[in-house]
Structures are given as C-alpha cells and as structure tokens.
Design a protein around this motif. Structure first.
Motif, PDB file in Angstrom:
ATOM      1  N   LYS A  90       0.187   3.021  -6.974  1.00  0.00           N
ATOM      2  CA  LYS A  90       1.441   3.312  -7.951  1.00  0.00           C
ATOM      3  C   LYS A  90       2.065   4.380  -7.566  1.00  0.00           C
ATOM      4  O   LYS A  90       3.592   4.552  -7.889  1.00  0.00           O
ATOM      5  N   GLU A  91       1.859   5.182  -8.231  1.00  0.00           N
ATOM      6  CA  GLU A  91       2.345   6.283  -8.374  1.00  0.00           C
ATOM      7  C   GLU A  91       3.165   7.189  -7.072  1.00  0.00           C
ATOM      8  O   GLU A  91       3.432   7.836  -7.427  1.00  0.00           O
ATOM      9  N   ASN A  92       1.995   7.286  -5.682  1.00  0.00           N
ATOM     10  CA  ASN A  92       2.560   7.336  -4.767  1.00  0.00           C
ATOM     11  C   ASN A  92       3.620   6.755  -3.821  1.00  0.00           C
ATOM     12  O   ASN A  92       3.200   7.064  -2.205  1.00  0.00           O
ATOM     13  N   ARG A  93       3.292   5.180  -3.834  1.00  0.00           N
ATOM     14  CA  ARG A  93       3.672   4.766  -3.004  1.00  0.00           C
ATOM     15  C   ARG A  93       4.584   4.611  -1.646  1.00  0.00           C
ATOM     16  O   ARG A  93       5.391   4.465  -1.327  1.00  0.00           O
ATOM     17  N   GLN A  94       6.019   5.128  -2.454  1.00  0.00           N
ATOM     18  CA  GLN A  94       7.499   5.752  -1.998  1.00  0.00           C
ATOM     19  C   GLN A  94       6.461   6.505  -0.823  1.00  0.00           C
ATOM     20  O   GLN A  94       7.759   6.522  -0.114  1.00  0.00           O
ATOM     21  N   VAL A  95       5.557   7.252  -0.663  1.00  0.00           N
ATOM     22  CA  VAL A  95       5.619   8.669   0.295  1.00  0.00           C
ATOM     23  C   VAL A  95       5.254   7.700   1.501  1.00  0.00           C
ATOM     24  O   VAL A  95       5.161   8.476   2.462  1.00  0.00           O
ATOM     25  N   TYR A  96       4.722   7.015   1.140  1.00  0.00           N
ATOM     26  CA  TYR A  96       3.768   5.687   2.952  1.00  0.00           C
ATOM     27  C   TYR A  96       5.336   5.944   3.293  1.00  0.00           C
ATOM     28  O   TYR A  96       6.411   4.593   3.184  1.00  0.00           O
ATOM     29  N   HIS A  97       4.880   5.127   4.680  1.00  0.00           N
ATOM     30  CA  HIS A  97       5.946   4.252   5.579  1.00  0.00           C
ATOM     31  C   HIS A  97       5.818   2.636   5.006  1.00  0.00           C
ATOM     32  O   HIS A  97       4.764   2.353   4.178  1.00  0.00           O
ATOM     33  N   ALA A  98       6.970   1.986   4.810  1.00  0.00           N
ATOM     34  CA  ALA A  98       6.981   0.826   4.347  1.00  0.00           C
ATOM     35  C   ALA A  98       6.424  -0.421   4.714  1.00  0.00           C
ATOM     36  O   ALA A  98       5.829  -1.148   3.665  1.00  0.00           O
ATOM     37  N   ILE A  99       6.390   0.029   6.629  1.00  0.00           N
ATOM     38  CA  ILE A  99       4.862  -1.059   6.535  1.00  0.00           C
ATOM     39  C   ILE A  99       3.247  -0.643   6.032  1.00  0.00           C
ATOM     40  O   ILE A  99       2.938  -1.751   5.558  1.00  0.00           O
ATOM     41  N   ALA A 100       3.064   0.408   5.558  1.00  0.00           N
ATOM     42  CA  ALA A 100       1.881   1.034   5.173  1.00  0.00           C
ATOM     43  C   ALA A 100       1.572   0.105   4.232  1.00  0.00           C
ATOM     44  O   ALA A 100       0.732   0.372   3.180  1.00  0.00           O
ATOM     45  N   ALA A 101       2.892   1.066   3.691  1.00  0.00           N
ATOM     46  CA  ALA A 101       3.153   0.693   1.819  1.00  0.00           C
ATOM     47  C   ALA A 101       2.651  -1.081   1.394  1.00  0.00           C
ATOM     48  O   ALA A 101       2.118  -1.328   0.659  1.00  0.00           O
ATOM     49  N   LYS A 102       3.296  -2.053   2.347  1.00  0.00           N
ATOM     50  CA  LYS A 102       3.435  -3.311   2.207  1.00  0.00           C
ATOM     51  C   LYS A 102       1.653  -3.697   2.476  1.00  0.00           C
ATOM     52  O   LYS A 102       1.496  -4.356   1.691  1.00  0.00           O
ATOM     53  N   MET A 103       1.389  -3.229   2.940  1.00  0.00           N
ATOM     54  CA  MET A 103      -0.392  -3.528   3.727  1.00  0.00           C
ATOM     55  C   MET A 103      -1.642  -3.448   2.510  1.00  0.00           C
ATOM     56  O   MET A 103      -2.116  -4.248   2.153  1.00  0.00           O
ATOM     57  N   VAL A 104      -0.967  -1.849   2.330  1.00  0.00           N
ATOM     58  CA  VAL A 104      -1.867  -1.928   0.750  1.00  0.00           C
ATOM     59  C   VAL A 104      -1.451  -2.199  -0.502  1.00  0.00           C
ATOM     60  O   VAL A 104      -3.002  -2.892  -0.977  1.00  0.00           O
ATOM     61  N   ALA A 105      -0.658  -2.579  -0.471  1.00  0.00           N
ATOM     62  CA  ALA A 105       0.553  -3.387  -1.675  1.00  0.00           C
ATOM     63  C   ALA A 105      -0.168  -4.837  -1.629  1.00  0.00           C
ATOM     64  O   ALA A 105      -1.142  -5.137  -2.947  1.00  0.00           O
ATOM     65  N   THR A 106      -0.527  -5.075  -0.570  1.00  0.00           N
ATOM     66  CA  THR A 106      -1.212  -6.530  -0.023  1.00  0.00           C
ATOM     67  C   THR A 106      -3.246  -6.669  -0.750  1.00  0.00           C
ATOM     68  O   THR A 106      -3.247  -7.231  -0.627  1.00  0.00           O
ATOM     69  N   ASP A 107      -3.183  -5.197  -0.026  1.00  0.00           N
ATOM     70  CA  ASP A 107      -5.102  -5.417  -0.704  1.00  0.00           C
ATOM     71  C   ASP A 107      -5.428  -5.067  -1.904  1.00  0.00           C
ATOM     72  O   ASP A 107      -6.457  -5.466  -2.582  1.00  0.00           O
ATOM     73  N   LEU A 108      -4.381  -4.173  -2.722  1.00  0.00           N
ATOM     74  CA  LEU A 108      -4.322  -3.788  -3.639  1.00  0.00           C
ATOM     75  C   LEU A 108      -4.275  -4.941  -4.662  1.00  0.00           C
ATOM     76  O   LEU A 108      -4.846  -5.281  -6.232  1.00  0.00           O
ATOM     77  N   GLY A 109      -3.355  -6.073  -3.992  1.00  0.00           N
ATOM     78  CA  GLY A 109      -3.306  -7.089  -5.680  1.00  0.00           C
ATOM     79  C   GLY A 109      -1.969  -7.119  -5.615  1.00  0.00           C
ATOM     80  O   GLY A 109      -1.919  -7.229  -7.096  1.00  0.00           O
ATOM     81  N   VAL A 110      -1.576  -5.725  -5.861  1.00  0.00           N
ATOM     82  CA  VAL A 110      -0.013  -5.033  -7.003  1.00  0.00           C
ATOM     83  C   VAL A 110       1.426  -5.867  -6.481  1.00  0.00           C
ATOM     84  O   VAL A 110       2.484  -5.328  -6.912  1.00  0.00           O
ATOM     85  N   GLY A 111       1.300  -7.253  -5.301  1.00  0.00           N
ATOM     86  CA  GLY A 111       2.663  -7.229  -4.969  1.00  0.00           C
ATOM     87  C   GLY A 111       3.359  -6.767  -4.333  1.00  0.00           C
ATOM     88  O   GLY A 111       2.993  -5.035  -3.318  1.00  0.00           O
ATOM     89  N   ASP A 112       4.904  -6.905  -3.522  1.00  0.00           N
ATOM     90  CA  ASP A 112       5.613  -6.567  -2.832  1.00  0.00           C
ATOM     91  C   ASP A 112       6.463  -5.732  -3.567  1.00  0.00           C
ATOM     92  O   ASP A 112       6.458  -4.387  -2.630  1.00  0.00           O
TER      93      ASP A 112
END
Length: 240
Positions: A174-196
């Motif tokens: 959550k603190e570092n999401r913006q540093v990742y590529h949008a696709i990577a961020a979306k996939m990890v968010a899904t894995d962690l269940g934190v939403g889009d």
C-alpha cells in the motif's frame, strides 16, 4: 532446411553432424527417443549440495554443516542449488527448511547480503517459507527497490501466505504501490486482496468528484461530457 544448410556449412565433414539422421529429427512425430547427453558436472555439484543441506535440516543440524565452498561458482550454479531446495519443498511429502537451517545457510554463504537479484530472490523465498523473521527487512527492501514482476509478485505472495510477513506485505504494498508498473501493481493487489486502488488513492473519478462536490456519479458525467466535446471538435476540424 535453411537450418540444416547452415549447420552443414558451419561444421566440417566428419564433425558433430556425422551420421546425423535429419529425416528422423525433422519428420518423426512425438518427442525424440534419444535424450541429449548433457554434461551435468556443474549442476550435479549444485544438486548434491542442496541434498546435503536438506539432510542437515532433517537431522536437526546433527550431521554437521555442509562444507562445500561455492565462492568460485557462477550464478547459474548457485541458483541451481537454491532451486533444488525450493523444488524439494514443493514435491509431495516435501517441506520447507527450518529457520535455524536457513539462518545457518546465510551465515555460511551470506545470501542476504548479495547484490545478485537472482540469488537474493530465491534465498528470500526459501527463508520466508522457513518463517525466518530476520529475512523480513531484507525482503521488503528488495521488493521495494526492484520493479520486475518476476521478483516482486512471487515474494509478495510468499509473504502474504506466511505467518510472519502477511501484515507487512499488505502494508508495504500500500505504501509503495505507485512505484510499480500498473500491471504489476494490479496483479499484486489482486494477490493481496487490497482491491484495484491503493489506500488513499481515489483515481481519476475520485479527483473529479472533488471538483463537483464529492459526487462521483456527477464526476463520471463530467468526464463523459468532456470526451463528447473533444470528439465533436475533432469532427468539426475534419469537415473543414
């Protein structure tokens, strides 16, 4: 056939292609019946060391620390060693190494201090599975300083599945999401269940909502109207 012509022009008569059955390799269905005879000298050493550490772990450290010197190994040998440990744990009946074993391994080889991403990625995976809490800051630093999804996503998933790293994985992402590529961020968010969307980020609709008094439905309407205006202006220019 171009490949065949190239090889025959490259190798001298009587070299590696002597007696090669081109028809069989080109036209016979299924996998080749004769497996290539690979030189396994380097990989065998890696697999043996992995087996020694697995035996050391199973004995509770009573068999003595494996003493193989890997300082002269190339990266592929080291990753083969770590992959063999990971594969053994994933097999039916297999289990992760104990944290005492992974800590001793790190003491011997210094994996947690390596600058090699391939090696650090694999060791972090092994240590997380072992619930080695001391690897947590190392792993979190790694996944927030590299952006490749091949490293980031599996480690976030491993942390989320562990007891010692689940909360840290969510908080760090959550603190570092913006540093990742949008696709990577979306996939990890899904894995962690934190939403889009990351916590505290409202997206474009949220930003427009502020302009129209906090009404997101109105914000969407404003956005649609803006697009319509752009399209109309574009059509007018074409007619001119």
């Amino acid at each position: 056939m171009e490949f065949k012509t190239y090889l025959e022009s490259y190798f001298s008569p009587g070299d590696a292609l002597a007696g090669f059955d081109w028809d069989y390799w080109f036209h016979e269905p299924g996998m080749p019946k004769e497996a290539p005879n690979f030189d396994r000298t380097l990989s065998s050493a890696s697999e043996k060391l992995a087996a020694d550490w697995i035996a050391f772990d199973a004995s509770g450290g009573k068999g003595g620390v494996p003493s193989a010197d890997i300082s002269g190994w190339i990266t592929n040998q080291t990753t083969c060693f770590l992959d063999a440990i990971l594969s053994a744990a994933d097999k039916e009946g297999g289990k992760p190494l104990k944290s005492a074993t992974t800590m001793k391994m790190d003491e011997v080889y210094g994996f947690s201090r390596t600058k090699n991403s391939e090696v650090l990625f694999r060791f972090c995976a092994i240590a997380i599975a072992a619930e080695q809490s001391s690897i947590l800051p190392v792993c979190l630093r790694f996944i927030t300083t590299v952006g490749r999804m091949k490293y980031v996503r599996p480690l976030y998933r491993s942390l989320f599945a562990s007891k010692m790293g689940k909360a840290a994985a969510v908080k760090t992402f959550k603190e570092n999401r913006q540093v990742y590529h949008a696709i990577a961020a979306k996939m990890v968010a899904t894995d962690l269940g934190v939403g889009d969307e990351s916590e505290g980020s409202e997206g474009s609709a949220g930003a427009l909502a502020k302009v129209v008094g906090g009404n997101k439905s109105a914000a969407v309407g404003v956005a649609v109207a803006a697009v319509a205006v752009v399209v109309a202006l574009s059509l007018m220019r074409k007619r001119r």
